[in-house]
Write a protein that holds these residues in place. Structure first.
Motif, short mmCIF file in Angstrom:
data_model
loop_
_atom_site.label_atom_id
_atom_site.label_comp_id
_atom_site.label_asym_id
_atom_site.label_seq_id
_atom_site.Cartn_x
_atom_site.Cartn_y
_atom_site.Cartn_z
N MET A 74 0.83 -1.21 0.00
CA MET A 74 0.00 0.00 0.00
C MET A 74 0.86 1.26 0.00
N SER A 75 1.96 1.25 0.74
CA SER A 75 2.85 2.41 0.73
C SER A 75 3.51 2.59 -0.63
N ILE A 76 3.90 1.48 -1.25
CA ILE A 76 4.46 1.58 -2.61
C ILE A 76 3.42 2.14 -3.57
N LYS A 77 2.17 1.70 -3.42
CA LYS A 77 1.11 2.20 -4.29
C LYS A 77 0.92 3.71 -4.13
N SER A 78 0.96 4.20 -2.88
CA SER A 78 0.80 5.64 -2.66
C SER A 78 1.97 6.42 -3.25
N ILE A 79 3.18 5.85 -3.21
CA ILE A 79 4.34 6.54 -3.80
C ILE A 79 4.22 6.57 -5.32
N ILE A 80 3.78 5.46 -5.90
CA ILE A 80 3.62 5.41 -7.35
C ILE A 80 2.56 6.40 -7.82
N ARG A 81 1.47 6.55 -7.09
CA ARG A 81 0.41 7.47 -7.48
C ARG A 81 0.91 8.91 -7.52
N HIS A 82 1.94 9.21 -6.76
CA HIS A 82 2.47 10.57 -6.75
C HIS A 82 3.14 10.92 -8.07
N ASP A 83 3.84 9.93 -8.70
CA ASP A 83 4.50 10.17 -9.99
C ASP A 83 4.60 8.83 -10.73
N PRO A 84 3.52 8.39 -11.40
CA PRO A 84 3.52 7.04 -12.00
C PRO A 84 4.57 6.86 -13.08
N LEU A 85 4.86 7.86 -13.90
CA LEU A 85 5.79 7.69 -15.03
C LEU A 85 7.19 7.32 -14.57
N CYS A 86 7.58 7.82 -13.43
CA CYS A 86 8.94 7.55 -12.95
C CYS A 86 9.06 6.18 -12.29
N HIS A 87 7.95 5.48 -12.09
CA HIS A 87 8.00 4.22 -11.34
C HIS A 87 7.41 3.07 -12.16
N GLU A 88 7.63 3.11 -13.49
CA GLU A 88 7.12 2.04 -14.34
C GLU A 88 7.80 0.72 -14.02
N LYS A 89 9.08 0.76 -13.79
CA LYS A 89 9.81 -0.47 -13.50
C LYS A 89 9.42 -1.07 -12.16
N VAL A 90 9.00 -0.22 -11.23
CA VAL A 90 8.55 -0.73 -9.93
C VAL A 90 7.30 -1.57 -10.10
N ILE A 91 6.39 -1.10 -10.98
CA ILE A 91 5.17 -1.86 -11.23
C ILE A 91 5.50 -3.22 -11.84
N ILE A 92 6.46 -3.23 -12.77
CA ILE A 92 6.85 -4.50 -13.40
C ILE A 92 7.45 -5.45 -12.39
N ARG A 93 8.25 -4.94 -11.48
CA ARG A 93 8.86 -5.80 -10.44
C ARG A 93 7.78 -6.39 -9.53
N LEU A 94 6.78 -5.60 -9.22
CA LEU A 94 5.71 -6.12 -8.37
C LEU A 94 4.90 -7.19 -9.09
N VAL A 95 4.66 -6.97 -10.40
CA VAL A 95 3.89 -7.96 -11.15
C VAL A 95 4.65 -9.27 -11.24
N ARG A 96 5.95 -9.20 -11.42
CA ARG A 96 6.76 -10.42 -11.50
C ARG A 96 6.76 -11.19 -10.18
N SER A 97 6.52 -10.48 -9.07
CA SER A 97 6.52 -11.16 -7.75
C SER A 97 5.16 -11.74 -7.39
N LEU A 98 4.18 -11.63 -8.30
CA LEU A 98 2.84 -12.15 -8.00
C LEU A 98 2.87 -13.65 -7.71
N ASP A 99 3.73 -14.37 -8.44
CA ASP A 99 3.76 -15.82 -8.27
C ASP A 99 4.29 -16.22 -6.91
N SER A 100 5.06 -15.35 -6.26
CA SER A 100 5.64 -15.69 -4.95
C SER A 100 4.86 -15.08 -3.79
N ILE A 101 4.04 -14.09 -4.06
CA ILE A 101 3.26 -13.47 -2.98
C ILE A 101 1.93 -14.19 -2.86
N LYS A 102 1.65 -14.69 -1.67
CA LYS A 102 0.43 -15.46 -1.45
C LYS A 102 -0.60 -14.73 -0.58
#
Length: 1133
Positions: free
Chosen positions: A509-537
């Motif tokens: 949730m904290s990462i989400k609030s940081i991304i909402r402040h400036d989404p264009l600068c955090h595109e790679k962060v979103i990709i890293r989170l999506v790649r971790s979906l398989d390990s987050i339960k």
């Protein structure tokens, strides 16, 4: 242990217990069923009585019922031993409500103890009387409180103040004015302890009567530092409310600045430069929150939030334009000066109350003085840490710069509880600045490893708030948050570890609030989170990541390329997901489809169709309902062939559905900061601020400048001079307030008569030629008749004035000159002479009121009205004559009509016997029937009216008489309500006899009240249009007063004294005298009415009753006041 001495641990323990019990009363708890108590209570030795009473109180403390000893205990109330008397009072307080009749037997002893030379005895007696919460003795208790409010002992006056809320809790509306007047007297007391108790009484009895506190504002401010601590808290709140209601907000204060913090952005002028305040950078959130705080203080959170939900932006109801200056307003300056020393009080509640005053009223430069005292109590008082931090959090969120330099004081301690740590983290996140964020972030890194994983989750949330306030820390904090998501404990089976799941969710949730402040600068962060979906339960964390995929599906170049793979993965694991994840998968797929364009659109449609089919078969009805809704909404996307074959009109409808889908699910730009609209802010130091909802008794601040009375400048004594006659200084009020009282006589006859429930209009109406009849008053002589006829003073008016000036109330103490509170009933000093008027017999011209005994609806067509008669019963002097009028409103004849008392054999209640003294010369009340048998009406034809005279003995002048009316063999229960005005009979006497009787009924037998009389205004206005008629204003006032009195009470008009003055419009000094006797005791009852004011305006009427029967006289006085203030009806035939 020590076997050679024969001692064991058990025997030594018993021995030590016996040693500690020596010299104590612990042995009283040993034998709960001690049979020696009754003989000890009847003993002639005070020590044995004390022993018995202590045993009874010990049994009460253990939960035993010892009310069977009540008669034996009550008789000891007359003991002269202080210890016995105190124990008896404690016992009576406990069982008075269970045994009210027996408790009333001791009222006379309480009244006697109120005159004891020992102030402790007087205080005990008053406290016990107030603790016996019975309506029957409320008038007596009110008189006692009024007298004790002027007692020379501080302790007795304090007990009087503490007794006022108990009287108010009885819900005696007619006593409200008198109780408020006593509160005003006690607020003007010179003793700090009395003022503190009076402030508590004010808050309970009349918290909105701010003019009462305004009279003594300067004195209350000066005595504030000397008042006891808990009294200081209440008194500070009272003074703050008065200042805001009287003068409004201070324009230099934080409150006024915060209110205009947003308005200044759009307004041009000097206010924009004047209202600046040092807030934190990028302080949109703080500004909006501060704006909300100022409104919540004035409106209340519930009203403010409801107004926001209605989108009503009209703030005109709050008079923000009513402002004052701390530099020019002496009241504000005095309040701040007197509360400044209390900022360093040892009591944290006093400190918070004083801090609240400075937070609301102090200037922006002086508000900083609350910081160090709050931090000091935070370090020194562990017990009050939570309360202090709850208030500091509000201050810090509104103005972060106040506590920003002291951020180290909010670092967590290992000994702090979870709630304390959570508050400190919230405050640290609010006051972080560019210079302190590095140290605060290092502390946060340590807190994340706290064994209590709740603290770790709260710390991560605080990091997210800091990044929103200080964007330059985004990169550093984001790397640390991503590290948490890669820890092995969050993967696989470890994701379910207790507490760790919350930490992961909060990190995402904290990462989400940081991304909402400036989404264009955090595109790679979103990709890293999506790649971790398989390990987050953790379901919550997965749902947030899936939401980010849908929210930013068109962001940059990399995210759109991975959408097909991500959606296929989500469809593959849809059936194994949790509820919140399933719902988020559906929403994300729709968002992607609505915003999609190009070759991947068909793939997205197939994935959505597949997901909807799976959702339709899901076990959870929320998922099924969501699927049905989305399928209907996106039918045009899911069926292209059908859409192409449709007619133009249907194709247009599907276009509208596409537009609706885009408005619901398209990416929307949202503010980076949370909205503070869901915050609930209450006044500083209040319980509501701790529990976050309006606690019982909570009231927001009054509207600025809402005090409508015309309050002048303070005089030399510190009291406020007002133009409102109801807001006069207590010291200038004529008459004794301790003799002004009202009873619980609810005036059922008058109040219900107007709405048709109990009473009815008077029989008959005034004649059309009423003006041609003989006048009510005949002037037969003029001059100083008062001086000529007064046989009390043979030496002229000078001796009489000297005699009048020495009339005083008898003190509850001994008749010592220095202790009695002199209250003189004097004619107005402005009138030098008066004319005596002789009065003819006008009782035959007075029309009596009638009341409904049985209405036709409940009586099957029979209407029964009754009116009190001035005739004297021929059966017994204690019977009241009542004229009963029966009318057949039906179309059928009625027969066998009679009125009977079915409870005539019941004995009188002991309470009535106690309150109604009997005289040996009067007939025994037990020999007098309740209702003399009424002559039976054999037949009553339709529309026929018949009259009967019944003789009734009311058991009490406040309680109704339950009777039964039989008609056609049907029983109709009815209630005959008494009118205390006819419990007396008219006794003709001259002025000399009246004055002689009055001189013997002074002191405690004299009761005075004031009211406003306006019935004469209508008569004067009616004659203005007729130029041929000249109405004497004095005679019109006399006519209205006399007719009102004689139509509501069986009394004799003795005389009327009219003032002789040059100003013919001034009725001050007009005096009417009425004489009567109490039916039950044949003791005189005298009524004197004095007028003050102008003839063409409402008059101030002073009513004085002289009667030896205390309770009867008080209730009669209250009844007279009630019908004098009622609207006028025609009272002359």
């Amino acid at each position: 242990m020590f076997p050679q001495f024969g001692a064991t641990a058990e025997t030594l323990s018993k021995a030590s217990t016996m040693v500690f019990r020596i010299g104590t009363d612990a042995h009283l708890y040993d034998d709960p069923e001690d049979v020696n108590i009754p003989p000890l209570l009847d003993s002639k030795f005070d020590s044995e009585k004390c022993e018995a009473l202590k045993r009874l109180l010990a049994l009460i403390a253990q939960g035993f019922d010892v009310s069977n000893f009540f008669p034996q205990v009550v008789k000891n109330v007359a003991s002269q031993c202080l210890e016995v008397k105190k124990l008896v009072y404690l016992y009576l307080l406990h069982y008075a409500e269970k045994r009210p009749n027996e408790a009333l037997l001791s009222i006379n002893y309480f009244q006697k103890d109120l005159g004891d030379p020992n102030p402790l005895v007087r205080a005990w007696a008053l406290r016990t009387m107030a603790g016996i919460r019975l309506h029957l003795i409320a008038p007596i208790v009110l008189v006692a409180v009024g007298k004790c409010a002027r007692d020379p002992s501080v302790y007795v006056r304090k007990c009087a103040a503490n007794a006022l809320p108990k009287l108010h809790d009885l819900r005696l509306e007619e006593n409200t004015v008198t109780i408020e007047e006593i509160v005003g007297i006690l607020l003007n007391d010179h003793s700090p302890s009395v003022v503190g108790a009076a402030a508590a009484a004010f808050a309970s009895v009349c918290p909105n009567n701010l003019p009462l506190a305004g009279r003594n504002f300067q004195r209350l401010c000066e005595i504030l530092p000397d008042v006891e601590e808990w009294g200081q808290i209440i008194l500070i709140g009272v003074l703050l409310r008065y200042v805001i209601a009287r003068h409004g907000l201070v324009k230099e204060s934080v409150m006024f600045s915060l209110h205009h913090s947003e308005n200044c952005k759009s307004e041009n002028g000097s206010l924009e430069s004047e209202m600046k305040f040092p807030l934190a950078e990028d302080s949109n959130y703080e500004s909006e929150l501060a704006y909300m705080i100022s409104h919540c203080y004035i409106e209340g959170p519930d009203e403010y939030l409801s107004r926001l939900s209605d989108m009503n932006k009209d703030f005109s109801e709050i008079r923000w334009q009513c402002v004052t200056s701390v530099r020019s307003n002496e009241d504000v300056k005095l309040l701040l000066q007197c509360t400044a020393p209390l900022l360093w009080s040892h009591n944290s509640a006093v400190l918070l109350a004083a801090a609240g005053v400075h937070w609301i009223m102090a200037s922006r430069e002086d508000v900083k003085r609350i910081v160090k005292p709050l931090l000091f109590v935070l370090r020194s008082s562990i017990a009050s840490n939570y309360v202090v931090l709850c208030n500091i959090r509000v201050f810090a969120k509104a103005i972060p710069s106040l506590f920003a330099p002291y951020f180290e004081d909010f670092f967590l301690c290992s000994s702090d509880s979870y709630h304390i740590k959570a508050l400190k983290l919230d405050i640290l996140a609010s006051i972080a600045t560019d210079s302190s964020i590095s140290q605060i972030y290092k502390e946060f890194q340590d807190y994340i490893t706290d064994p209590d994983r709740r603290i770790a989750a709260d710390t991560i949330a605080a990091i997210g708030i800091c990044v929103q306030r200080l964007p330059q820390m985004a990169h550093t904090c984001l790397e640390g948050l991503l590290t948490l998501t890669r820890q092995e404990i969050f993967a696989g089976e470890f994701g379910s570890v207790d507490g760790e799941a919350n930490v992961l969710v909060q990190a995402i949730m904290s990462i989400k609030s940081i991304i909402r402040h400036d989404p264009l600068c955090h595109e790679k962060v979103i990709i890293r989170l999506v790649r971790s979906l398989d390990s987050i339960k953790v379901p919550g964390a997965r749902a947030i990541i899936i939401w980010m995929v849908g929210e930013y599906n068109s962001l940059g170049k990399l995210v759109p390329k991975m959408l097909t793979t991500v959606l296929k993965y989500l469809a593959w694991c849809f059936t194994s997901e949790s509820l919140e994840t399933k719902l988020q998968i559906l929403n994300t797929t729709v968002k992607v489809l609505v915003c999609a364009s190009g070759e991947d659109t068909l793939t997205f449609e197939k994935v959505l169709s597949y997901l909807l089919e799976l959702a339709k078969c899901d076990l959870n009805y929320d998922v099924r309902d969501r699927a049905c809704f989305l399928k209907k909404l996106l039918s045009s996307h899911l069926d292209h062939q059908a859409a192409e074959a449709e007619p133009g009109g249907l194709h247009k409808n599907r276009g509208l559905s596409c537009l609706l889908a885009k408005s619901l699910f398209a990416v929307q730009t949202k503010s980076a900061l949370p909205q503070p609209n869901n915050h609930r802010i209450y006044l500083p130091g209040s319980l509501s601020q701790i529990v976050l909802h309006a606690a019982p008794g909570y009231e927001p601040l009054p509207k600025p400048c809402s005090l409508t009375i015309d309050v002048g400048e303070t005089n030399e004594s510190g009291n406020l001079a007002t133009s409102d006659p109801s807001v006069t200084d207590d010291l200038s009020v004529s008459g004794s307030l301790d003799e002004e009282t009202v009873s619980d006589y609810s005036s059922q006859l008058s109040s219900t008569g107007s709405n048709g429930g109990h009473g009815s209009d008077e029989f008959g109406s005034a004649g059309e030629n009423g003006k041609n009849t003989s006048p009510l008053i005949q002037i037969s002589d003029a001059g100083n008749a008062f001086q000529a006829q007064n046989h009390v003073s043979q030496s002229g008016s000078a001796d009489f004035e000297e005699l009048m000036s020495k009339r005083a109330l008898e003190s509850w103490l001994d008749e010592q000159p220095g202790l009695s509170n002199v209250n003189t009933y004097e004619p107005s000093s402005r009138n030098g002479s008066s004319a005596r008027i002789s009065i003819g017999d006008i009782r035959g011209k007075i029309k009596r009121k009638s009341y409904v005994l049985l209405d036709p609806v409940n009586g099957n067509g029979l209407r029964v009205d009754y009116s009190f008669s001035s005739e004297i019963s021929s059966i017994s002097t204690i019977l009241v004559c009542i004229e009963v009028v029966l009318k057949n409103c039906s179309t059928e004849p009625m027969s066998n009509i009679t009125l009977v008392d079915e409870e005539s054999g019941h004995a009188l209640d002991s309470a009535d016997q106690t309150l109604t003294p009997s005289d040996s010369s009067t007939p025994s009340q037990d020999d007098v029937p309740t209702l003399a048998s009424m002559e039976e009406i054999t037949s009553l034809e339709p529309d026929q009216i018949m009259q009967r005279i019944i003789h009734v003995h009311f058991h009490h002048h406040l309680l109704p008489l339950k009777l039964a009316l039989y008609c056609n063999g049907i029983r109709h229960p009815v209630k005959l309500w008494p009118d205390i005005g006819y419990f007396i009979k008219a006794v003709p006497m001259d002025v000399d006899a009246f004055i002689n009787e009055e001189s013997h009924l002074k002191g405690m037998f004299e009761y005075t009240r004031s009211c406003t009389f306006s019935d004469h205004i209508g008569g004067l206005n009616n004659d203005k249009g007729d130029s041929s008629v000249v109405t004497d204003k004095f005679l019109e006032i006399c006519r209205c007063l006399a007719s009102k009195m004689l139509s509501n009470a069986n009394i004799y008009l003795v005389s009327v004294d009219m003032p002789i003055a040059a100003n013919l419009d001034d009725a001050s000094g007009l005096c009417l005298r009425f004489s009567s006797e109490v039916l039950s005791t044949l003791k005189p009852c005298l009524i004197t009415i004095t007028v003050d004011g102008k003839c063409t305006e409402p008059l101030n009427i002073s009513i004085k009753v002289n009667c030896e029967e205390t309770v009867f006289g008080l209730n009669l006085l209250n009844r007279v006041v009630n019908f004098l203030v009622e609207p006028s009806h025609t009272n002359l035939l």
